[in-house]
Design a protein around this motif. Structure first.
Motif, PDB file in Angstrom:
ATOM      1  N   ILE A 173      85.073 -11.341  28.834  1.00 27.76           N
ATOM      2  CA  ILE A 173      84.037 -10.726  28.000  1.00 27.76           C
ATOM      3  C   ILE A 173      83.253  -9.745  28.864  1.00 27.76           C
ATOM      4  CG2 ILE A 173      81.954 -11.152  26.616  1.00 27.76           C
ATOM      5  CD1 ILE A 173      82.945 -14.009  26.168  1.00 27.76           C
ATOM      6  N   VAL A 174      82.861  -8.607  28.293  1.00 22.81           N
ATOM      7  CA  VAL A 174      81.923  -7.713  28.968  1.00 22.81           C
ATOM      8  C   VAL A 174      80.580  -7.818  28.238  1.00 22.81           C
ATOM      9  CG1 VAL A 174      83.533  -6.102  30.021  1.00 22.81           C
ATOM     10  CG2 VAL A 174      82.863  -5.756  27.643  1.00 22.81           C
ATOM     11  N   ASP A 175      79.513  -7.767  29.027  1.00 17.82           N
ATOM     12  CA  ASP A 175      78.161  -8.027  28.522  1.00 17.82           C
ATOM     13  C   ASP A 175      77.276  -6.850  28.892  1.00 17.82           C
ATOM     14  OD1 ASP A 175      75.564  -8.951  28.063  1.00 17.82           O
ATOM     15  OD2 ASP A 175      75.967 -10.950  28.825  1.00 17.82           O
ATOM     16  N   VAL A 176      76.581  -6.291  27.911  1.00 19.90           N
ATOM     17  CA  VAL A 176      75.747  -5.116  28.168  1.00 19.90           C
ATOM     18  C   VAL A 176      74.368  -5.285  27.553  1.00 19.90           C
ATOM     19  CG1 VAL A 176      76.523  -3.858  26.095  1.00 19.90           C
ATOM     20  CG2 VAL A 176      75.720  -2.580  28.101  1.00 19.90           C
ATOM     21  N   SER A 177      73.368  -4.759  28.230  1.00 18.00           N
ATOM     22  CA  SER A 177      72.006  -4.740  27.689  1.00 18.00           C
ATOM     23  C   SER A 177      71.382  -3.369  27.925  1.00 18.00           C
ATOM     24  CB  SER A 177      71.153  -5.850  28.313  1.00 18.00           C
ATOM     25  OG  SER A 177      69.887  -5.907  27.681  1.00 18.00           O
ATOM     26  N   SER A 178      70.926  -3.122  29.154  1.00  9.84           N
ATOM     27  CA  SER A 178      70.271  -1.840  29.425  1.00  9.84           C
ATOM     28  C   SER A 178      71.222  -0.651  29.283  1.00  9.84           C
ATOM     29  CB  SER A 178      69.655  -1.847  30.835  1.00  9.84           C
ATOM     30  OG  SER A 178      70.638  -2.063  31.820  1.00  9.84           O
ATOM     31  N   GLY A 179      72.519  -0.887  29.448  1.00  8.78           N
ATOM     32  CA  GLY A 179      73.492   0.197  29.350  1.00  8.78           C
ATOM     33  C   GLY A 179      73.670   0.782  27.971  1.00  8.78           C
ATOM     34  N   VAL A 180      73.105   0.121  26.959  1.00  8.47           N
ATOM     35  CA  VAL A 180      73.142   0.678  25.594  1.00  8.47           C
ATOM     36  C   VAL A 180      71.712   0.894  25.085  1.00  8.47           C
ATOM     37  CG1 VAL A 180      75.441  -0.150  24.965  1.00  8.47           C
ATOM     38  CG2 VAL A 180      73.456  -1.659  24.635  1.00  8.47           C
ATOM     39  N   GLU A 181      70.831   1.251  26.010  1.00 10.03           N
ATOM     40  CA  GLU A 181      69.441   1.521  25.651  1.00 10.03           C
ATOM     41  C   GLU A 181      69.059   2.954  26.005  1.00 10.03           C
ATOM     42  OE1 GLU A 181      67.577  -2.994  26.193  1.00 10.03           O
ATOM     43  OE2 GLU A 181      67.113  -1.453  27.675  1.00 10.03           O
ATOM     44  N   THR A 182      68.071   3.450  25.307  1.00 15.46           N
ATOM     45  CA  THR A 182      67.433   4.720  25.634  1.00 15.46           C
ATOM     46  C   THR A 182      65.927   4.472  25.647  1.00 15.46           C
ATOM     47  OG1 THR A 182      69.199   6.025  24.609  1.00 15.46           O
ATOM     48  CG2 THR A 182      67.067   7.127  24.933  1.00 15.46           C
ATOM     49  N   ASN A 183      65.307   4.767  26.764  1.00 16.62           N
ATOM     50  CA  ASN A 183      63.862   4.534  26.921  1.00 16.62           C
ATOM     51  C   ASN A 183      63.468   3.086  26.619  1.00 16.62           C
ATOM     52  OD1 ASN A 183      63.435   7.279  27.578  1.00 16.62           O
ATOM     53  ND2 ASN A 183      63.335   7.826  25.414  1.00 16.62           N
ATOM     54  N   GLY A 184      64.324   2.149  27.065  1.00 13.18           N
ATOM     55  CA  GLY A 184      64.002   0.739  26.925  1.00 13.18           C
ATOM     56  C   GLY A 184      64.262   0.129  25.570  1.00 13.18           C
ATOM     57  N   HIS A 185      64.882   0.882  24.671  1.00  8.71           N
ATOM     58  CA  HIS A 185      65.172   0.365  23.324  1.00  8.71           C
ATOM     59  C   HIS A 185      66.655   0.516  23.029  1.00  8.71           C
ATOM     60  CE1 HIS A 185      60.895  -0.023  22.394  1.00  8.71           C
ATOM     61  NE2 HIS A 185      60.740   1.161  22.953  1.00  8.71           N
ATOM     62  N   LYS A 186      67.203  -0.449  22.294  1.00  9.20           N
ATOM     63  CA  LYS A 186      68.615  -0.385  21.941  1.00  9.20           C
ATOM     64  C   LYS A 186      68.894   0.903  21.159  1.00  9.20           C
ATOM     65  CE  LYS A 186      70.268  -4.230  23.713  1.00  9.20           C
ATOM     66  NZ  LYS A 186      69.249  -4.416  24.750  1.00  9.20           N
ATOM     67  N   ASP A 187      69.948   1.607  21.599  1.00 13.25           N
ATOM     68  CA  ASP A 187      70.345   2.889  21.020  1.00 13.25           C
ATOM     69  C   ASP A 187      71.596   2.639  20.175  1.00 13.25           C
ATOM     70  OD1 ASP A 187      71.833   5.389  20.800  1.00 13.25           O
ATOM     71  OD2 ASP A 187      70.450   6.220  22.295  1.00 13.25           O
ATOM     72  N   LEU A 188      71.495   2.864  18.889  1.00  5.94           N
ATOM     73  CA  LEU A 188      72.599   2.534  17.980  1.00  5.94           C
ATOM     74  C   LEU A 188      73.871   3.297  18.310  1.00  5.94           C
ATOM     75  CD1 LEU A 188      70.788   2.238  14.517  1.00  5.94           C
ATOM     76  CD2 LEU A 188      71.081   0.521  16.318  1.00  5.94           C
ATOM     77  N   GLU A 189      73.731   4.557  18.705  1.00  2.11           N
ATOM     78  CA  GLU A 189      74.910   5.345  19.049  1.00  2.11           C
ATOM     79  C   GLU A 189      75.578   4.820  20.316  1.00  2.11           C
ATOM     80  OE1 GLU A 189      76.642   7.749  17.447  1.00  2.11           O
ATOM     81  OE2 GLU A 189      75.346   7.122  15.797  1.00  2.11           O
ATOM     82  N   LYS A 190      74.782   4.436  21.298  1.00  2.00           N
ATOM     83  CA  LYS A 190      75.343   3.900  22.545  1.00  2.00           C
ATOM     84  C   LYS A 190      76.025   2.552  22.305  1.00  2.00           C
ATOM     85  CE  LYS A 190      72.270   6.211  25.843  1.00  2.00           C
ATOM     86  NZ  LYS A 190      71.218   6.035  26.869  1.00  2.00           N
ATOM     87  N   ILE A 191      75.440   1.734  21.432  1.00  5.92           N
ATOM     88  CA  ILE A 191      76.069   0.451  21.086  1.00  5.92           C
ATOM     89  C   ILE A 191      77.446   0.696  20.474  1.00  5.92           C
ATOM     90  CG2 ILE A 191      75.966  -1.505  19.493  1.00  5.92           C
ATOM     91  CD1 ILE A 191      72.929  -1.547  19.927  1.00  5.92           C
ATOM     92  N   LYS A 192      77.503   1.618  19.532  1.00  2.00           N
ATOM     93  CA  LYS A 192      78.775   1.917  18.858  1.00  2.00           C
ATOM     94  C   LYS A 192      79.792   2.480  19.836  1.00  2.00           C
ATOM     95  CE  LYS A 192      80.736   4.343  14.883  1.00  2.00           C
ATOM     96  NZ  LYS A 192      80.437   5.200  13.714  1.00  2.00           N
ATOM     97  N   LEU A 193      79.361   3.375  20.710  1.00  2.16           N
ATOM     98  CA  LEU A 193      80.270   3.983  21.678  1.00  2.16           C
ATOM     99  C   LEU A 193      80.795   2.934  22.670  1.00  2.16           C
ATOM    100  CD1 LEU A 193      81.591   6.512  22.839  1.00  2.16           C
ATOM    101  CD2 LEU A 193      79.503   6.934  24.160  1.00  2.16           C
TER     102      LEU A 193
END
Length: 201
Positions: A173-193
């Motif tokens: 499993i790969v686990d991500v948190s800050s890597g799919v955020e922009t300015n400390g908030h979850k970024d929907l486009e980054k999550i999808k990508l």
């Protein structure tokens, strides 16, 4: 390859991750910039598909705290991110993910002491125990025998490097948190990508 999106704080991001192929979602019940309340977590989890695994993230919790969170929110896995002992882990009556901060190959030796199916390998510890967005040297994993334990790879993953991370490691499993955020908030486009790149790798 399965994906866990961690540190979720709102329904929109959680449902978006679920719709786009996330296999597990993590909710932080410890001191962190991503700490969530029981009430909010319960509300979000109640709206998620049953097949998505819900993970509660703790740092050096009491058994009472774990019991409270599980009973209130209905999480499936208890992720321990602190200095919990193998004995404490054995006493927990729920599936466990034990996290380790990795700085060198020597840090891997501890993983066999813990009675859990999944181990999470994170980057070096910063202000908080996890979610610091720092990767470790994935190359040190290649010669280590994890035996029966499944590896969750975390620490510094993002849409740009996750394909390489998967190719270099035998993570389940790969686990991500800050890597799919922009300015400390979850970024929907980054999550999808991120999810798209993992599922296509």
């Amino acid at each position: 390859m399965k994906v866990k999106i961690c540190g979720l704080l709102n329904e929109e991001a959680a449902l978006h991750a679920a719709r786009n192929g996330a296999d597990a979602l993590g909710f932080v019940f410890a001191e962190s910039k991503r700490e969530i309340s029981l009430k909010t977590a319960k509300s979000i989890i109640s709206k998620l598909p049953k097949e998505i695994k819900k993970v509660g993230v703790f740092v050096n919790p009491s058994m009472e705290r774990i019991e409270e969170v599980v009973s209130e929110t209905g999480i499936d896995y208890v992720q321990l991110h602190g200095k919990e002992t193998p004995e404490f882990c054995r006493s927990i009556p729920y599936p466990i993910i034990k996290a380790f901060s990795i700085e060198s190959a020597g840090d891997l030796k501890k993983v066999h002491d813990y009675p859990c199916e999944y181990i999470l390998l994170d980057g070096p510890k910063g202000k908080y125990y996890g979610g610091n967005g720092v990767a470790f040297d994935w190359g040190i994993l290649s010669n280590f025998d994890f035996k029966d334990k499944k590896v969750i790879l975390a620490g510094g993953l993002n849409p740009q490097n996750v394909t390489a991370a998967i190719a270099e490691t035998n993570a389940s499993i790969v686990d991500v948190s800050s890597g799919v955020e922009t300015n400390g908030h979850k970024d929907l486009e980054k999550i999808k990508l991120f999810l798209t790149r993992v599922k296509n790798s």
